[in-house]
Scaffold this active site. Sequence first.
Site, PDB file in Angstrom:
ATOM      1  N   HIS A  16     -44.580 -40.956  49.447  1.00  0.00           N
ATOM      2  CA  HIS A  16     -45.164 -39.688  48.985  1.00  0.00           C
ATOM      3  C   HIS A  16     -44.064 -38.735  48.540  1.00  0.00           C
ATOM      4  O   HIS A  16     -44.318 -37.593  48.204  1.00  0.00           O
ATOM      5  CB  HIS A  16     -45.975 -39.029  50.114  1.00  0.00           C
ATOM      6  CG  HIS A  16     -47.284 -39.706  50.380  1.00  0.00           C
ATOM      7  ND1 HIS A  16     -47.358 -40.987  50.864  1.00  0.00           N
ATOM      8  CD2 HIS A  16     -48.570 -39.294  50.216  1.00  0.00           C
ATOM      9  CE1 HIS A  16     -48.638 -41.330  50.994  1.00  0.00           C
ATOM     10  NE2 HIS A  16     -49.379 -40.325  50.601  1.00  0.00           N
ATOM     11  N   GLY A  19     -39.165 -37.138  44.813  1.00  0.00           N
ATOM     12  CA  GLY A  19     -37.818 -37.497  44.355  1.00  0.00           C
ATOM     13  C   GLY A  19     -37.647 -39.006  44.299  1.00  0.00           C
ATOM     14  O   GLY A  19     -37.127 -39.564  43.333  1.00  0.00           O
ATOM     15  N   LYS A  20     -38.128 -39.681  45.360  1.00  0.00           N
ATOM     16  CA  LYS A  20     -38.020 -41.145  45.391  1.00  0.00           C
ATOM     17  C   LYS A  20     -38.916 -41.784  44.340  1.00  0.00           C
ATOM     18  O   LYS A  20     -38.522 -42.746  43.696  1.00  0.00           O
ATOM     19  CB  LYS A  20     -38.464 -41.673  46.760  1.00  0.00           C
ATOM     20  CG  LYS A  20     -37.468 -41.486  47.852  1.00  0.00           C
ATOM     21  CD  LYS A  20     -38.005 -42.242  49.043  1.00  0.00           C
ATOM     22  CE  LYS A  20     -37.273 -41.932  50.293  1.00  0.00           C
ATOM     23  NZ  LYS A  20     -37.940 -42.536  51.445  1.00  0.00           N
ATOM     24  N   GLU A  47     -47.055 -43.584  60.051  1.00  0.00           N
ATOM     25  CA  GLU A  47     -46.005 -42.948  60.851  1.00  0.00           C
ATOM     26  C   GLU A  47     -44.810 -43.902  60.932  1.00  0.00           C
ATOM     27  O   GLU A  47     -44.998 -45.119  61.119  1.00  0.00           O
ATOM     28  CB  GLU A  47     -46.553 -42.694  62.257  1.00  0.00           C
ATOM     29  CG  GLU A  47     -45.824 -41.572  62.962  1.00  0.00           C
ATOM     30  CD  GLU A  47     -46.276 -41.468  64.412  1.00  0.00           C
ATOM     31  OE1 GLU A  47     -45.413 -41.182  65.248  1.00  0.00           O
ATOM     32  OE2 GLU A  47     -47.464 -41.715  64.674  1.00  0.00           O
ATOM     33  N   ASP A  76     -36.832 -46.874  52.467  1.00  0.00           N
ATOM     34  CA  ASP A  76     -36.530 -46.014  53.603  1.00  0.00           C
ATOM     35  C   ASP A  76     -35.050 -45.720  53.512  1.00  0.00           C
ATOM     36  O   ASP A  76     -34.224 -46.629  53.363  1.00  0.00           O
ATOM     37  CB  ASP A  76     -36.886 -46.640  54.948  1.00  0.00           C
ATOM     38  CG  ASP A  76     -37.002 -45.535  55.994  1.00  0.00           C
ATOM     39  OD1 ASP A  76     -37.913 -44.690  55.864  1.00  0.00           O
ATOM     40  OD2 ASP A  76     -36.175 -45.476  56.917  1.00  0.00           O
ATOM     41  N   SER A  77     -34.732 -44.463  53.540  1.00  0.00           N
ATOM     42  CA  SER A  77     -33.354 -44.105  53.276  1.00  0.00           C
ATOM     43  C   SER A  77     -32.996 -42.843  54.037  1.00  0.00           C
ATOM     44  O   SER A  77     -33.852 -42.187  54.612  1.00  0.00           O
ATOM     45  CB  SER A  77     -33.172 -43.883  51.773  1.00  0.00           C
ATOM     46  OG  SER A  77     -34.191 -43.052  51.273  1.00  0.00           O
ATOM     47  N   GLY A 160     -33.416 -33.805  48.330  1.00  0.00           N
ATOM     48  CA  GLY A 160     -32.959 -33.993  49.706  1.00  0.00           C
ATOM     49  C   GLY A 160     -31.561 -33.423  49.939  1.00  0.00           C
ATOM     50  O   GLY A 160     -31.291 -32.254  49.633  1.00  0.00           O
ATOM     51  N   ASP A 162     -28.797 -34.208  48.465  1.00  0.00           N
ATOM     52  CA  ASP A 162     -27.891 -34.382  47.323  1.00  0.00           C
ATOM     53  C   ASP A 162     -26.872 -33.241  47.148  1.00  0.00           C
ATOM     54  O   ASP A 162     -25.707 -33.509  46.820  1.00  0.00           O
ATOM     55  CB  ASP A 162     -28.686 -34.546  46.021  1.00  0.00           C
ATOM     56  CG  ASP A 162     -29.190 -35.970  45.836  1.00  0.00           C
ATOM     57  OD1 ASP A 162     -28.655 -36.882  46.486  1.00  0.00           O
ATOM     58  OD2 ASP A 162     -30.124 -36.162  45.026  1.00  0.00           O
ATOM     59  N   LYS A 182     -25.929 -40.675  38.843  1.00  0.00           N
ATOM     60  CA  LYS A 182     -26.267 -40.948  40.249  1.00  0.00           C
ATOM     61  C   LYS A 182     -26.878 -42.346  40.360  1.00  0.00           C
ATOM     62  O   LYS A 182     -26.537 -43.112  41.257  1.00  0.00           O
ATOM     63  CB  LYS A 182     -27.250 -39.888  40.783  1.00  0.00           C
ATOM     64  CG  LYS A 182     -27.663 -40.164  42.229  1.00  0.00           C
ATOM     65  CD  LYS A 182     -28.695 -39.216  42.793  1.00  0.00           C
ATOM     66  CE  LYS A 182     -29.202 -39.745  44.135  1.00  0.00           C
ATOM     67  NZ  LYS A 182     -30.360 -39.031  44.674  1.00  0.00           N
TER      68      LYS A 182
HETATM   69  P1  IMP Z   1     -37.786 -41.340  54.360  1.00  0.00           P
HETATM   70  O1  IMP Z   1     -37.101 -42.588  53.861  1.00  0.00           O
HETATM   71  O2  IMP Z   1     -39.070 -41.085  53.652  1.00  0.00           O
HETATM   72  O3  IMP Z   1     -37.874 -41.322  55.836  1.00  0.00           O
HETATM   73  O4  IMP Z   1     -36.907 -40.097  53.925  1.00  0.00           O
HETATM   74  C1  IMP Z   1     -35.577 -40.207  53.647  1.00  0.00           C
HETATM   75  C2  IMP Z   1     -34.952 -38.848  53.478  1.00  0.00           C
HETATM   76  O5  IMP Z   1     -33.556 -39.098  53.305  1.00  0.00           O
HETATM   77  C3  IMP Z   1     -35.395 -38.120  52.239  1.00  0.00           C
HETATM   78  O6  IMP Z   1     -36.431 -37.232  52.488  1.00  0.00           O
HETATM   79  C4  IMP Z   1     -34.130 -37.358  51.866  1.00  0.00           C
HETATM   80  O7  IMP Z   1     -34.023 -36.218  52.597  1.00  0.00           O
HETATM   81  C5  IMP Z   1     -33.020 -38.263  52.335  1.00  0.00           C
HETATM   82  N1  IMP Z   1     -32.563 -39.043  51.182  1.00  0.00           N
HETATM   83  C6  IMP Z   1     -32.818 -40.331  50.899  1.00  0.00           C
HETATM   84  N2  IMP Z   1     -32.272 -40.680  49.728  1.00  0.00           N
HETATM   85  C7  IMP Z   1     -31.670 -39.576  49.256  1.00  0.00           C
HETATM   86  C8  IMP Z   1     -30.956 -39.312  48.064  1.00  0.00           C
HETATM   87  O8  IMP Z   1     -30.776 -40.141  47.159  1.00  0.00           O
HETATM   88  N3  IMP Z   1     -30.502 -38.062  47.948  1.00  0.00           N
HETATM   89  C9  IMP Z   1     -30.679 -37.098  48.878  1.00  0.00           C
HETATM   90  N4  IMP Z   1     -31.356 -37.289  49.992  1.00  0.00           N
HETATM   91  C10 IMP Z   1     -31.849 -38.533  50.186  1.00  0.00           C
END
Ligand code: IMP
Length: 201
Positions: A16, A19-20, A47, A76-77, A160, A162, A182
């Site tokens: 959701h 950005g991703k 969750e 997931d990042s 996020g 960045d 990037k």
């Molecule tokens: P999740 O994977 O949905 O739990 O969220 C990962 C969070 O890590 C994101 O909401 C960002 O805050 C951060 N994140 C992941 N990838 C990036 C990126 O490429 N740039 C900046 N923040 C990132």
Amino acid sequence: MTHRTLLPGRLVAATHNRGKISELKDLFAPLGFEVVSALDLDLEEPEETEGSFVGNALLKARAAAKSTGAPALSDDSGLSVAALGGLPGIYSARWAGEPRDFGAAMAKVERELEDVGATDRSAKFVCALAVVWPDGHEEVFEGEVHGTLVWPPRGDKGFGYDPVFVAEGETITFGEMDPERKHAMSHRARAFDKLKSTLLP
Ligand code: IMP
């Protein structure tokens, strides 16, 4: 394990996060995939109960593949800060609170670094990309980009964390960098390159 070819077609991006979604569309659309997101489809967000990026990526892709009957891709990042023992890590989104405020999340990282008196400002972004098919076949790929944290935040591109992250060998933050640049070096791009060479025809 035998890898499976991912044929161009409809692919559900199990996230959701706008950005991703935008970055995943940029990566997959040129290869002939129609990327539809969990946000577009109004899917419920599971969750994140696992303790690792890989575990949470699989959990999200499994849920989306199950509810749509189509192959699902999830990311997931997060940001892993060395002096904070890897935090915020899998909690990167959660550190931004609800509703998400990444200004506050970046300030929290900075505060925690001050609290521990850290001189080491090294950090890395980590990404696990999972692809799950409706019949249960699963594939997962990881990528990392190492760098340094700066303060105050700089730049309004990206998302996020960045604006506080400068990748190794660079002088500008990911927040100041053009998206194409990037995408050529990010954790997501590195995981994607592995996915591409393993799964794409
Ligand atoms: P999740 O994977 O949905 O739990 O969220 C990962 C969070 O890590 C994101 O909401 C960002 O805050 C951060 N994140 C992941 N990838 C990036 C990126 O490429 N740039 C900046 N923040 C990132």
